[in-house]
Design an enzyme around this catalytic site. Structure first.
Site, short mmCIF file in Angstrom:
data_model
loop_
_atom_site.label_atom_id
_atom_site.label_comp_id
_atom_site.label_asym_id
_atom_site.label_seq_id
_atom_site.Cartn_x
_atom_site.Cartn_y
_atom_site.Cartn_z
N GLY A 43 6.51 -8.43 0.81
CA GLY A 43 6.21 -7.30 -0.07
C GLY A 43 4.79 -7.29 -0.63
N GLU A 98 2.37 -11.60 -6.29
CA GLU A 98 3.67 -10.98 -6.01
C GLU A 98 3.56 -9.46 -6.10
OE1 GLU A 98 6.40 -11.14 -4.78
OE2 GLU A 98 7.67 -12.77 -5.42
N ASP A 102 11.40 -8.65 -10.46
CA ASP A 102 12.56 -7.79 -10.73
C ASP A 102 13.50 -8.52 -11.69
OD1 ASP A 102 14.78 -6.16 -10.67
OD2 ASP A 102 14.73 -5.82 -8.51
N LYS A 130 9.79 -5.16 -13.52
CA LYS A 130 10.95 -4.36 -13.94
C LYS A 130 11.42 -4.84 -15.32
CE LYS A 130 12.14 -2.05 -10.01
NZ LYS A 130 13.35 -2.39 -9.31
N VAL A 152 12.52 1.17 -6.08
CA VAL A 152 11.27 1.79 -5.63
C VAL A 152 10.84 1.21 -4.29
CG1 VAL A 152 10.47 2.33 -7.96
CG2 VAL A 152 9.82 0.15 -6.93
N ASP A 158 10.07 -2.37 0.32
CA ASP A 158 10.85 -1.76 1.40
C ASP A 158 12.25 -1.38 0.95
OD1 ASP A 158 11.77 -4.52 1.16
OD2 ASP A 158 12.87 -4.15 3.03
N ARG A 164 7.39 0.33 3.70
CA ARG A 164 6.36 -0.58 3.17
C ARG A 164 4.97 0.04 3.30
NH1 ARG A 164 8.65 -5.72 2.30
NH2 ARG A 164 10.21 -6.41 3.80
C1 PRP Z 1 11.11 -9.12 -3.42
C2 PRP Z 1 9.75 -9.29 -4.04
C3 PRP Z 1 9.86 -10.57 -4.80
C4 PRP Z 1 11.32 -10.60 -5.20
C5 PRP Z 1 11.44 -10.20 -6.64
O1 PRP Z 1 11.13 -9.82 -2.23
O2 PRP Z 1 8.74 -9.34 -3.08
O3 PRP Z 1 9.54 -11.69 -4.01
O4 PRP Z 1 12.01 -9.68 -4.36
O5 PRP Z 1 12.78 -10.15 -7.05
P1 PRP Z 1 13.39 -11.01 -8.23
O6 PRP Z 1 12.42 -11.01 -9.37
O7 PRP Z 1 14.68 -10.31 -8.56
O8 PRP Z 1 13.63 -12.41 -7.72
P2 PRP Z 1 12.26 -9.63 -1.13
O9 PRP Z 1 13.20 -10.80 -1.19
O10 PRP Z 1 12.85 -8.27 -1.25
O11 PRP Z 1 11.48 -9.78 0.24
P3 PRP Z 1 10.25 -8.93 0.81
O12 PRP Z 1 9.06 -9.24 -0.08
O13 PRP Z 1 10.06 -9.46 2.20
O14 PRP Z 1 10.63 -7.47 0.79
#
Ligand code: PRP
Length: 179
Positions: A43, A98, A102, A130, A152, A158, A164
């Site tokens: 991400g 990052e 979330d 978030k 989002v 994604d 993305r």
């Molecule tokens: C997303 C984002 C963070 C994480 C945040 O990654 O990039 O690494 O989730 O979420 P959290 O605060 O609830 O732990 P994801 O696992 O979706 O992988 P990606 O980056 O490959 O989309």
């Protein structure tokens, strides 16, 4: 798309501000060495490329792949290292990059793992945060934007690996992810 929350210009302007602020803070404590940027894939890839080029400091790039989410909109809560760092970060100034904090589970878990490797300093920058990530036990030093608690996509984020590459960040129509 249901709506655009952050336009391409808003994102880039804010990244330029963040980069200046980060550089000022490192300079204020006399840091002259390279900053090791650790991007958490996938991400953060668009944020990393824009942020690293805006940061007026010498940097090294490292990548980690962590797994915490399934192919949907909810977190499984289980974190694994799928790809680790290529180099030893002991004695390095490390800045984790990052896209979004979330629940905060990922960054909280990673922070302790990285501290064990004895970096000279460890900071975190996230483009987005978030509401559920407030009050974490670790510092998220730099935040680009506070977002509402909506799903989002875009600018690296994604849904099921899509969207993305959109240059802005927006919300998806619910029917796309509720089927
Ligand atoms: C997303 C984002 C963070 C994480 C945040 O990654 O990039 O690494 O989730 O979420 P959290 O605060 O609830 O732990 P994801 O696992 O979706 O992988 P990606 O980056 O490959 O989309």
């Amino acid at each position: 798309m249901k709506s655009v929350l952050l336009s391409e210009k808003q994102i880039i302007d804010r990244i330029n501000e963040l980069a200046e602020q980060v550089a000022d803070d490192y300079r204020a404590i006399g840091v002259q060495e390279d900053i090791t940027l650790i991007a958490i894939l996938k991400g953060s890839v668009y944020f990393l490329t824009d942020f690293s080029r805006a940061l007026p400091m010498s940097t090294k790039l490292e990548f980690m792949v962590l797994s915490s989410y399934g192919a949907g909109t909810t977190s499984s809560g289980v974190i694994k290292i799928l790809k680790d760092l290529d180099t030893d970060i002991s004695g390095q100034h490390v800045l984790v990059v990052e896209d979004v904090v979330d629940t905060g589970n990922t960054i909280t878990w990673l922070y302790d793992r990285l501290l064990e490797r004895k970096p000279k300093s460890l900071k975190l920058v996230s483009l987005l945060r978030k509401p559920s990530a407030h009050g974490l036990p670790i510092p998220v030093d730099y935040i680009g934007f506070e977002l509402p608690d909506e799903f989002v996509v875009g600018y690296g984020l994604d849904y099921d690996e899509r969207y993305r590459d959109m240059p802005y960040i927006g919300t998806l129509k619910k029917e796309i992810y509720s089927n």
